[in-house]
Scaffold this motif. Structure first.
Motif, PDB file in Angstrom:
ATOM      1  N   ILE A 258       0.831  -1.203   0.000  1.00 21.95           N
ATOM      2  CA  ILE A 258       0.000   0.000   0.000  1.00 21.95           C
ATOM      3  C   ILE A 258       0.865   1.253   0.000  1.00 21.95           C
ATOM      4  CG2 ILE A 258      -1.639   1.346   1.380  1.00 21.95           C
ATOM      5  CD1 ILE A 258      -3.009  -1.252   2.136  1.00 21.95           C
ATOM      6  N   SER A 259       1.961   1.230   0.748  1.00 23.02           N
ATOM      7  CA  SER A 259       2.882   2.368   0.740  1.00 23.02           C
ATOM      8  C   SER A 259       3.429   2.613  -0.663  1.00 23.02           C
ATOM      9  CB  SER A 259       4.031   2.111   1.718  1.00 23.02           C
ATOM     10  OG  SER A 259       4.986   3.154   1.664  1.00 23.02           O
ATOM     11  N   GLY A 260       3.750   1.537  -1.369  1.00 23.91           N
ATOM     12  CA  GLY A 260       4.234   1.662  -2.740  1.00 23.91           C
ATOM     13  C   GLY A 260       3.180   2.232  -3.673  1.00 23.91           C
ATOM     14  N   TYR A 261       1.924   1.819  -3.480  1.00 23.38           N
ATOM     15  CA  TYR A 261       0.841   2.378  -4.291  1.00 23.38           C
ATOM     16  C   TYR A 261       0.751   3.894  -4.103  1.00 23.38           C
ATOM     17  CZ  TYR A 261      -1.229  -2.331  -4.964  1.00 23.38           C
ATOM     18  OH  TYR A 261      -1.477  -3.624  -5.301  1.00 23.38           O
ATOM     19  N   ARG A 262       0.794   4.323  -2.847  1.00 25.24           N
ATOM     20  CA  ARG A 262       0.632   5.757  -2.566  1.00 25.24           C
ATOM     21  C   ARG A 262       1.783   6.564  -3.164  1.00 25.24           C
ATOM     22  NH1 ARG A 262      -1.496   4.143   3.321  1.00 25.24           N
ATOM     23  NH2 ARG A 262      -3.740   4.238   2.881  1.00 25.24           N
ATOM     24  N   GLU A 263       2.983   6.022  -3.077  1.00 22.48           N
ATOM     25  CA  GLU A 263       4.127   6.707  -3.676  1.00 22.48           C
ATOM     26  C   GLU A 263       3.967   6.784  -5.194  1.00 22.48           C
ATOM     27  OE1 GLU A 263       9.030   6.365  -3.870  1.00 22.48           O
ATOM     28  OE2 GLU A 263       7.832   4.781  -2.934  1.00 22.48           O
ATOM     29  N   HIS A 264       3.499   5.691  -5.795  1.00 21.03           N
ATOM     30  CA  HIS A 264       3.285   5.666  -7.246  1.00 21.03           C
ATOM     31  C   HIS A 264       2.306   6.754  -7.674  1.00 21.03           C
ATOM     32  CE1 HIS A 264       2.022   4.163 -11.219  1.00 21.03           C
ATOM     33  NE2 HIS A 264       0.785   4.293 -10.775  1.00 21.03           N
ATOM     34  N   HIS A 265       1.180   6.860  -6.982  1.00 22.70           N
ATOM     35  CA  HIS A 265       0.157   7.822  -7.390  1.00 22.70           C
ATOM     36  C   HIS A 265       0.631   9.259  -7.167  1.00 22.70           C
ATOM     37  CE1 HIS A 265      -2.802   4.896  -8.483  1.00 22.70           C
ATOM     38  NE2 HIS A 265      -2.806   4.333  -7.288  1.00 22.70           N
ATOM     39  N   ARG A 266       1.379   9.493  -6.103  1.00 25.21           N
ATOM     40  CA  ARG A 266       1.896  10.838  -5.874  1.00 25.21           C
ATOM     41  C   ARG A 266       2.899  11.225  -6.962  1.00 25.21           C
ATOM     42  NH1 ARG A 266       0.025  15.133  -4.667  1.00 25.21           N
ATOM     43  NH2 ARG A 266      -1.140  13.984  -3.084  1.00 25.21           N
ATOM     44  N   LYS A 267       3.779  10.309  -7.335  1.00 23.53           N
ATOM     45  CA  LYS A 267       4.744  10.593  -8.403  1.00 23.53           C
ATOM     46  C   LYS A 267       4.031  10.829  -9.729  1.00 23.53           C
ATOM     47  CE  LYS A 267       8.820   8.215  -6.560  1.00 23.53           C
ATOM     48  NZ  LYS A 267       9.771   7.080  -6.752  1.00 23.53           N
ATOM     49  N   ARG A 268       2.978  10.044  -9.994  1.00 21.58           N
ATOM     50  CA  ARG A 268       2.233  10.223 -11.235  1.00 21.58           C
ATOM     51  C   ARG A 268       1.590  11.604 -11.284  1.00 21.58           C
ATOM     52  NH1 ARG A 268       3.334   7.255 -14.372  1.00 21.58           N
ATOM     53  NH2 ARG A 268       2.168   5.316 -14.210  1.00 21.58           N
ATOM     54  N   MET A 269       1.005  12.045 -10.177  1.00 26.49           N
ATOM     55  CA  MET A 269       0.380  13.366 -10.156  1.00 26.49           C
ATOM     56  C   MET A 269       1.422  14.470 -10.330  1.00 26.49           C
ATOM     57  SD  MET A 269      -2.807  13.172  -7.472  1.00 26.49           S
ATOM     58  CE  MET A 269      -1.961  12.313  -6.154  1.00 26.49           C
ATOM     59  N   ASP A 270       2.577  14.315  -9.707  1.00 29.25           N
ATOM     60  CA  ASP A 270       3.633  15.320  -9.856  1.00 29.25           C
ATOM     61  C   ASP A 270       4.125  15.389 -11.299  1.00 29.25           C
ATOM     62  OD1 ASP A 270       3.467  15.960  -7.191  1.00 29.25           O
ATOM     63  OD2 ASP A 270       5.204  14.763  -6.582  1.00 29.25           O
ATOM     64  N   MET A 271       4.221  14.242 -11.953  1.00 30.92           N
ATOM     65  CA  MET A 271       4.661  14.213 -13.345  1.00 30.92           C
ATOM     66  C   MET A 271       3.658  14.926 -14.250  1.00 30.92           C
ATOM     67  SD  MET A 271       5.600  10.856 -15.626  1.00 30.92           S
ATOM     68  CE  MET A 271       6.410  11.013 -17.230  1.00 30.92           C
ATOM     69  N   ILE A 272       2.375  14.656 -14.040  1.00 31.53           N
ATOM     70  CA  ILE A 272       1.332  15.310 -14.837  1.00 31.53           C
ATOM     71  C   ILE A 272       1.344  16.815 -14.588  1.00 31.53           C
ATOM     72  CG2 ILE A 272      -1.177  15.530 -15.124  1.00 31.53           C
ATOM     73  CD1 ILE A 272      -1.334  12.499 -14.469  1.00 31.53           C
ATOM     74  N   PHE A 273       1.469  17.206 -13.325  1.00 33.12           N
ATOM     75  CA  PHE A 273       1.498  18.629 -12.982  1.00 33.12           C
ATOM     76  C   PHE A 273       2.675  19.334 -13.654  1.00 33.12           C
ATOM     77  CE2 PHE A 273       2.889  22.064 -10.076  1.00 33.12           C
ATOM     78  CZ  PHE A 273       1.761  22.873 -10.164  1.00 33.12           C
ATOM     79  N   ASP A 274       3.849  18.706 -13.638  1.00 30.13           N
ATOM     80  CA  ASP A 274       5.032  19.314 -14.259  1.00 30.13           C
ATOM     81  C   ASP A 274       4.841  19.485 -15.766  1.00 30.13           C
ATOM     82  OD1 ASP A 274       6.334  19.517 -11.851  1.00 30.13           O
ATOM     83  OD2 ASP A 274       7.493  17.669 -12.093  1.00 30.13           O
ATOM     84  N   LEU A 275       4.201  18.515 -16.410  1.00 33.42           N
ATOM     85  CA  LEU A 275       3.935  18.640 -17.844  1.00 33.42           C
ATOM     86  C   LEU A 275       2.982  19.795 -18.127  1.00 33.42           C
ATOM     87  CD1 LEU A 275       3.570  14.868 -18.794  1.00 33.42           C
ATOM     88  CD2 LEU A 275       5.303  16.438 -19.695  1.00 33.42           C
ATOM     89  N   THR A 279       2.967  23.482 -20.623  1.00 34.09           N
ATOM     90  CA  THR A 279       1.959  23.882 -21.604  1.00 34.09           C
ATOM     91  C   THR A 279       0.661  23.132 -21.340  1.00 34.09           C
ATOM     92  OG1 THR A 279       1.440  24.047 -23.970  1.00 34.09           O
ATOM     93  CG2 THR A 279       2.669  22.119 -23.270  1.00 34.09           C
ATOM     94  N   PRO A 280      -0.488  23.776 -21.543  1.00 33.53           N
ATOM     95  CA  PRO A 280      -1.770  23.067 -21.390  1.00 33.53           C
ATOM     96  C   PRO A 280      -1.856  21.901 -22.376  1.00 33.53           C
ATOM     97  CG  PRO A 280      -2.114  25.433 -21.422  1.00 33.53           C
ATOM     98  CD  PRO A 280      -0.687  25.211 -21.819  1.00 33.53           C
ATOM     99  N   ARG A 281      -2.556  20.859 -21.959  1.00 37.15           N
ATOM    100  CA  ARG A 281      -2.660  19.657 -22.785  1.00 37.15           C
ATOM    101  C   ARG A 281      -4.029  19.006 -22.603  1.00 37.15           C
ATOM    102  NH1 ARG A 281       2.792  19.811 -21.288  1.00 37.15           N
ATOM    103  NH2 ARG A 281       4.310  18.834 -22.703  1.00 37.15           N
ATOM    104  N   SER A 282      -4.420  18.232 -23.620  1.00 38.53           N
ATOM    105  CA  SER A 282      -5.580  17.352 -23.497  1.00 38.53           C
ATOM    106  C   SER A 282      -5.154  16.081 -22.771  1.00 38.53           C
ATOM    107  CB  SER A 282      -6.128  16.994 -24.877  1.00 38.53           C
ATOM    108  OG  SER A 282      -5.209  16.154 -25.576  1.00 38.53           O
ATOM    109  N   ILE A 283      -6.127  15.282 -22.366  1.00 42.82           N
ATOM    110  CA  ILE A 283      -5.813  14.032 -21.671  1.00 42.82           C
ATOM    111  C   ILE A 283      -5.063  13.078 -22.594  1.00 42.82           C
ATOM    112  CG2 ILE A 283      -6.865  11.948 -20.677  1.00 42.82           C
ATOM    113  CD1 ILE A 283      -8.969  13.728 -19.402  1.00 42.82           C
ATOM    114  N   TYR A 284      -5.468  12.999 -23.842  1.00 45.04           N
ATOM    115  CA  TYR A 284      -4.772  12.109 -24.777  1.00 45.04           C
ATOM    116  C   TYR A 284      -3.316  12.540 -24.941  1.00 45.04           C
ATOM    117  CZ  TYR A 284      -3.522   9.673 -29.085  1.00 45.04           C
ATOM    118  OH  TYR A 284      -2.887   8.892 -30.025  1.00 45.04           O
TER     119      TYR A 284
END
Length: 333
Positions: A258-275, A279-284
């Motif tokens: 579960i700790s690994g899951y939470r770290e994964h989701h936080r890193k994913r959100m940070d990556m999306i935020f940095d992108l 520049t603004p982007r669509s989901i695709y």
């Protein structure tokens, strides 16, 4: 990847069906519970030979389909109820089949035959900016998956707090939405074993799928990843020795997973935020940037992953819509 042997627990009999060419799932795991009559947790997809494999493994454990008293479906995806109707017919007597009320619609003949794609999926594809060539692939893929299950009718509904008991076992229903709205885990209190369906899997991070068929939802504000995180908190309250998942191997270190899951989701959100800061982007477009090597057949999984993380980022005030579209375009705040 080699799946290690499950620990031997009295009255619990894993049935493991290999899933070659089915992505990272590795296996489809069912479980026969009891010493007769038995409860089955989930059923394999309707692959060539899967019914015969289940029959053989049941016989090795000393059972036949006639010993099946009930089938409990952890959630309404085809790899978890695919041959359930075949098993009911082979039993030679009435077999109750249980699923959470929020997932009943996923197993119906109407949904499987006509709506696994449908208008809501078309609208979602336009909103997230999926190109027409990929939409056509998704249509064909949906039609292809219909071959791997038989619809389930005459279902019994289960809900949070229900208990299924037999000689030597008590299965407590825990409603754990996230992967689907009706996903459930089953906690066997005698052995402290959690049957997690696709809520918790050892070798991959489960997908909290975005719910594109919104007309079926009781809560119009439902958010998959938010619900999934709340469900993780729920299962953490139980005294669990083993987790037996719907795919892959068993788990002993639930806290670490579960700790690994939470770290994964936080890193994913940070990556999306940095992108989005760049520049603004669509989901695709975000999906192509985050998953540059994803095959075209997995485009829905990719855009779903982006969508559910964007919902959390918007909840946190870090991201907003810059254009509602279609297609919708997002930007960092």
């Amino acid at each position: 990847m080699r799946i290690e042997k499950f620990p031997e627990i009295e009255h619990i009999h894993p049935i493991v069906i290999e899933l070659p060419g089915f992505g990272d799932l590795l296996t489809s795991n069912m479980y026969a519970i009891g010493k007769g009559p038995i409860t089955l947790i989930d059923s394999a997809p309707k692959f060539p030979g899967s019914f015969e494999q289940v029959k053989k493994q049941l016989a090795t454990a000393g059972f036949s389909f006639s010993d099946v008293e009930r089938i409990i479906i952890t959630h309404g995806h085809i790899d978890h109820f695919g041959i359930a109707e075949m098993i009911r017919e082979a039993a030679g007597h009435h077999v109750d089949c249980y699923i959470h009320e929020d997932d009943v619609w996923r197993t119906s003949s109407t949904y499987i035959s006509t709506s696994m794609w449908g208008k809501e999926a078309e609208d979602f594809a336009a909103m997230v900016d999926i190109p027409s060539r990929d939409i056509e692939r998704m249509r064909r893929r949906s039609a292809f998956f219909r071959n791997f299950c038989d619809p389930l009718e005459d279902l019994c509904v289960m809900n949070e707090g229900d208990i299924f008991s037999g000689a030597g076992y008590n299965l407590h229903v825990i409603h754990t939405p996230g992967h689907t709205t009706g996903s459930c885990c089953l906690y066997e209190s005698c052995s402290r074993t959690l049957f997690s369906g696709d809520h918790i899997i050892k070798h991959i991070t489960p997908n909290p799928f975005t719910e594109i068929h919104r007309s079926h939802l009781r809560d119009p504000g439902y958010q998959s990843l938010k619900a999934y995180n709340e469900s993780l908190l729920k299962v953490e309250q139980f005294d669990i020795s083993y987790v037996f998942s719907g795919h892959g191997g068993y788990i002993e270190d639930l806290a670490g997973i579960i700790s690994g899951y939470r770290e994964h989701h936080r890193k994913r959100m940070d990556m999306i935020f940095d992108l989005l800061r760049k520049t603004p982007r669509s989901i695709y477009r975000l999906a192509k940037d985050v998953f540059p090597n994803a095959p075209d057949t997995e485009i829905f999984l990719a855009v779903s992953e982006i969508f559910v993380h964007l919902e959390i980022l918007m909840n946190e005030g870090r991201v907003e819509l810059s254009d509602p579209g279609p297609p919708a375009v997002y930007r960092a705040v």
